[in-house]
Enzyme design. Structure first.
Site, PDB file in Angstrom:
ATOM      1  N   GLU A 268      38.909 126.419  -7.832  1.00 50.83           N
ATOM      2  CA  GLU A 268      37.691 126.721  -8.569  1.00 50.83           C
ATOM      3  C   GLU A 268      38.067 126.746 -10.039  1.00 50.83           C
ATOM      4  O   GLU A 268      38.898 127.545 -10.465  1.00 50.83           O
ATOM      5  CB  GLU A 268      37.100 128.066  -8.163  1.00 50.83           C
ATOM      6  CG  GLU A 268      35.802 128.371  -8.899  1.00 50.83           C
ATOM      7  CD  GLU A 268      35.300 129.767  -8.665  1.00 50.83           C
ATOM      8  OE1 GLU A 268      35.186 130.524  -9.650  1.00 50.83           O
ATOM      9  OE2 GLU A 268      35.039 130.109  -7.499  1.00 50.83           O
ATOM     10  N   CYS A 302      33.277 132.459 -13.741  1.00 52.91           N
ATOM     11  CA  CYS A 302      33.134 131.004 -13.694  1.00 52.91           C
ATOM     12  C   CYS A 302      31.710 130.573 -13.372  1.00 52.91           C
ATOM     13  O   CYS A 302      31.275 129.503 -13.807  1.00 52.91           O
ATOM     14  CB  CYS A 302      34.090 130.423 -12.653  1.00 52.91           C
ATOM     15  SG  CYS A 302      35.834 130.577 -13.083  1.00 52.91           S
TER      16      CYS A 302
END
Length: 530
Positions: A268, A302
């Site tokens: 990620e 994120c």
């Protein structure tokens, strides 16, 4: 229209971290790191800059030893079976909930995030452990599939553990990122060698301590520490699968190195996530979602939103409400529940956030709220910030800020909003707000991102553990959560058992005749949709 937090309303909450982290606590946790080099790295709390700990650094020999122990322990861990492994994870779930206050204290002291954000992190790891503990055995169960000749060919598909999984996790979510991937690896029958970030090592070690209390053998999860370009690289060079959460630039290097060894990599990476507010949206709900989606964990997430696209007919009304709600936030770093927004975690993040905002200003952007650091509250605190009129020439327009900063943009048509949202190298998360759910889902389906929340910011997708989570493009590879997040840590093995007759040309039948028989059989199977 410009607004900012007032010093009178938001006061500093400097914390005596030595009270929270007595020497006995640090002395109990740090030996869980596999480290004999004698070198250490000092960490300090972003709440007030006070000294926290000297984190021992691992040598390459320590990394080798950790992998040796993990590799030796893996067969026995796998042989326990998925149900038995799941019971250990459910025990871990219970311990996380029992120890949530102490874990939250550590997370807040190491990251500077608000207590609410820290508790949510503990809950997410508990939810992950529960999902895996309850469902992993079913997902990992061997499957029967149709064979080439129905009734004569039996096919069994098994999910075989990779071996030893390397986990490289960042500082922004020290419990969630340290354990979400690793727990799935454990559930699948692998062992783990993990490298948490030095800034948040104590939070990761506190979670490891609970994992061992839950009955996971010591050698099954090993922790090493050190610079990413040394110890992180060593993990990639030794693991059978690597997971990484961090920047896209580093992720490319990890992927290239993993590809050279032909091992799997799941990552990620960065995000520049858009939120779309259509003209029929409930503006109060959308503002609440924007507050949570933009400023949770001081924007160091994120999947947080850095771009808000608002339909022009409601743009001014939305902006006015959003600014008012942002200015009203309690910017109060500290250990209690009063603060809604904590501080940035590192001086580097403060420098980056400040540089992005000042560069946008220099290129003509207007500040509607915030826009300045708050060293009176904490060394690296920065106000939740709303910008408008940000031009493409500004670094903030496309670059990930990773802080409490969002830019507002009006749009005239749905197609325009979708094109703007998709105009990014990243593709991690998005949000669409409309009272018409069917319309919102249609818009969501056109967005090039890994997850889209309709009438919610982040939690609907991120908290749904049965669903995969990950990114398109520069936002990463692979998926965590759901069956996809579990099966990535296995190799599929097919076992085919043939009964009665082989698959070669039968004795006494010419090859030409066999071809005719096969042609007829294939046509029948096509007709039967086998």
């Amino acid at each position: 229209m410009t607004a900012t937090h007032t010093d009178a309303t938001h006061t500093a909450a400097h914390t005596d971290t030595a009270r929270l982290l007595p020497p006995a606590t640090v002395a109990r946790l740090l030996p869980l790191v596999c480290a004999t080099s004698g070198e250490t790295t000092a960490t300090e709390s972003p709440l007030d800059g006070s000294y926290l700990a000297e984190v021992p650094q691992s040598s390459i020999a320590d990394v080798d030893a950790a992998f040796d122990r993990a590799r030796a322990a893996q067969p026995a861990w796998a042989e326990r079976g998925a149900s038995a492994r799941g019971r250990r994870l459910l025990e871990f779930h219970d311990l996380l909930l029992s120890e949530q206050a102490a874990l939250a204290d550590l997370i807040v002291v190491e990251t500077g995030k608000s207590r609410r954000d820290a508790i949510e992190e503990v809950f997410h790891v508990a939810m992950t452990a529960r999902y895996l503990g309850v469902h992993a055995a079913k997902v990992l169960a061997s499957q029967r599939r149709p064979g080439v000749i129905p009734g004569l060919t039996r096919i069994d598909v098994h999910h075989v553990p990779k071996g030893v999984v390397g986990v490289i996790s960042p500082w922004n979510y020290p419990l969630t990122m340290a354990f979400s991937d690793g727990l799935a690896a454990l559930a699948a029958g692998n062992t783990v060698v993990a490298k948490p970030d030095a800034q948040t090592m104590l939070s990761a070690l506190a979670g490891l301590e609970l994992l061992r209390r839950a009955g996971v053998p010591d050698d099954v999860w090993q922790v090493v520490a050190g610079p990413g370009d040394v110890v992180g690289t060593a993990l990639v060079d030794r693991a059978d699968h690597i997971t990484f959460t961090g920047s896209t630039a580093t992720g490319r290097n990890v992927a290239a190195r993993a590809g050279g060894r032909l091992i799997g990599a799941s990552m990620e990476l960065g995000g520049k996530n858009p939120m779309l507010v259509l003209e029929d949206a409930d503006l109060d709900a959308a503002v609440d979602g924007a507050i949570r989606g933009c400023f949770s964990n001081a924007g160091q997430l994120c999947v947080s939103f850095e771009r808000l696209y608002v339909a022009r007919p409601v743009f001014d009304a939305f902006a006015e409400r959003f600014v008012a709600a942002t200015v009203a936030l309690e910017l109060r770093p500290g250990l209690d529940w009063s603060g809604e927004v904590g501080t940035l975690t590192t001086s580097a993040q403060l420098e980056k956030v400040s540089a992005h905002v000042e560069d946008a200003r220099a290129h003509g952007a207007r500040v509607l709220a915030g826009g300045r650091p708050r060293p009176d509250l904490a060394p690296w605190s920065y106000e939740p910030t709303i910008l408008t009129d940000v031009p493409e020439s500004a670094e903030l327009y496309r670059g990930e800020t990773f802080g409490p900063v969002v830019a507002l943009y009006p749009f005239d048509t749905e197609d325009e909003a979708i094109a703007a949202a998709n105009d990014s190298a990243y593709g991690l998360n998005a949000s669409v707000w409309s009272r018409d759910h069917r319309r919102a889902r249609a818009v969501a389906a056109r967005l090039r991102v890994g997850s889209v929340n309709v009438n919610e910011a982040i939690a609907a997708s991120f908290g749904s553990l049965h669903a995969p989570m990950g990114g398109f493009g520069d936002s990463g590879l692979g998926r965590r959560q759901g069956p996809e997040g579990l099966l990535r840590f296995t190799d599929a093995q097919t076992v085919a058992t043939q009964r009665l007759m082989g698959l070669g040309t039968p004795s006494g039948l010419s090859r030409e005749s066999f071809a005719e028989v096969m042609t007829g059989a294939l046509r029948v199977m096509r007709w039967l949709r086998i």
